[in-house]
Design a protein around this motif. Structure first.
Motif, short mmCIF file in Angstrom:
data_model
loop_
_atom_site.label_atom_id
_atom_site.label_comp_id
_atom_site.label_asym_id
_atom_site.label_seq_id
_atom_site.Cartn_x
_atom_site.Cartn_y
_atom_site.Cartn_z
N ASP A 1 34.85 44.15 39.86
CA ASP A 1 33.39 44.23 39.96
C ASP A 1 33.06 44.51 41.42
O ASP A 1 32.94 43.59 42.23
CB ASP A 1 32.74 42.93 39.49
CG ASP A 1 31.22 43.05 39.43
OD1 ASP A 1 30.70 44.18 39.38
OD2 ASP A 1 30.56 41.99 39.44
N ALA B 1 30.90 47.05 44.40
CA ALA B 1 29.82 47.99 44.74
C ALA B 1 30.28 48.76 45.96
O ALA B 1 30.62 48.17 46.99
CB ALA B 1 28.53 47.24 45.02
N THR C 1 29.10 51.55 48.64
CA THR C 1 27.89 52.19 49.16
C THR C 1 28.28 53.26 50.17
O THR C 1 29.06 53.00 51.09
CB THR C 1 26.97 51.16 49.84
OG1 THR C 1 26.68 50.12 48.90
CG2 THR C 1 25.68 51.79 50.31
N GLN D 1 24.84 54.19 45.90
CA GLN D 1 25.71 53.07 45.57
C GLN D 1 26.39 53.34 44.24
O GLN D 1 25.76 53.70 43.25
CB GLN D 1 24.92 51.76 45.48
CG GLN D 1 25.84 50.58 45.24
CD GLN D 1 25.14 49.25 45.45
OE1 GLN D 1 24.03 49.18 45.94
NE2 GLN D 1 25.80 48.17 45.07
N SER E 1 28.83 51.67 41.31
CA SER E 1 29.25 50.40 40.73
C SER E 1 30.57 50.63 39.99
O SER E 1 30.67 51.53 39.15
CB SER E 1 28.18 49.89 39.77
OG SER E 1 28.63 48.71 39.13
N ASN F 1 33.36 48.69 37.67
CA ASN F 1 33.66 47.48 36.91
C ASN F 1 34.69 47.81 35.83
O ASN F 1 35.15 48.95 35.74
CB ASN F 1 32.38 46.88 36.31
CG ASN F 1 31.63 47.89 35.47
OD1 ASN F 1 32.21 48.55 34.61
ND2 ASN F 1 30.33 48.03 35.73
N ALA G 1 32.27 48.52 50.93
CA ALA G 1 32.52 48.00 49.58
C ALA G 1 32.40 46.48 49.61
O ALA G 1 32.82 45.83 50.57
CB ALA G 1 33.90 48.41 49.10
N GLY H 1 32.53 42.93 46.76
CA GLY H 1 32.93 42.49 45.44
C GLY H 1 34.43 42.33 45.36
O GLY H 1 35.11 42.09 46.36
#
Length: 184
Positions: free
Chosen positions: A128, A130, A132, A141, A143, A145, A168, A170
């Motif tokens: 998970d 992110a 950017t 951005q 995502s 997952n 980054a 997460g």
């Protein structure tokens, strides 16, 4: 021959042969390690620092990609994901803008190695993140997952910014590639 050694180390590892560790250690001792990562079959650039030929390809010879791919497959088979990260980074840095490499054979072998390493090394970890990308007037951005980890995500940068910042947050693992095309 180092190419044969890279194949032999991987084959012996797959066969769980008693000599697998010795063969792989011999291969490890022949690696080139620098700021670009760990690789086999190439030597550091002989080009003087600060001088580059912008018209030449940055890609390594096909045999270097193949040898390094066999090493990454061996790292994956040995479940040595920390040791294999620098190898994975080097292989990924040799990809062309279309995701392939210099030849069909090194493309197949490199993609197999990258896939095996990712599947074995990161399948049990949380995903998970992110990512950017920011530059001049651009901000996007991505995502990443479990549901989209194997899906290519892209964005067009127009006009091309003078610099980019990539951050980054997460957990997990993501590969970022930037390609610039010019029509002259």
């Amino acid at each position: 021959d180092d190419y044969i050694l890279s194949m032999t180390a991987y084959a012996l590892t797959l066969a769980q042969d008693a000599d697998a560790k010795s063969a792989f250690n011999t291969l490890l001792n022949k690696a080139v390690v620098d700021g670009d990562g760990r690789r086999w079959g190439t030597t550091p650039s002989a080009q003087p620092s600060g001088h580059s030929n912008h018209w030449s390809s940055h890609q390594a010879p096909t045999f270097a990609v193949e040898m390094t791919s066999y090493a990454l497959l061996t790292y994956a088979e040995n479940q040595d994901y920390v040791g294999g990260i620098d190898v994975m980074k080097w292989i990924a840095s040799q990809r062309n803008s279309h995701g392939g490499f210099a030849s069909t054979q090194d493309t197949v072998l490199a993609l197999q190695a990258l896939s095996e390493f990712a599947i074995r090394g990161f399948s049990g970890s949380a995903m998970d993140a992110a990512v950017t990308v920011t530059g001049d007037t651009f901000n996007h951005q991505f995502s990443v997952n479990r549901n989209n980890a194997m899906v290519l995500q892209s964005a067009d940068l127009s006009p091309v910014p003078s610099s980019l910042s990539i951050t980054a947050t997460g957990s997990g693992f993501a590969l970022v590639q930037i390609s610039v095309f010019f029509n002259v």
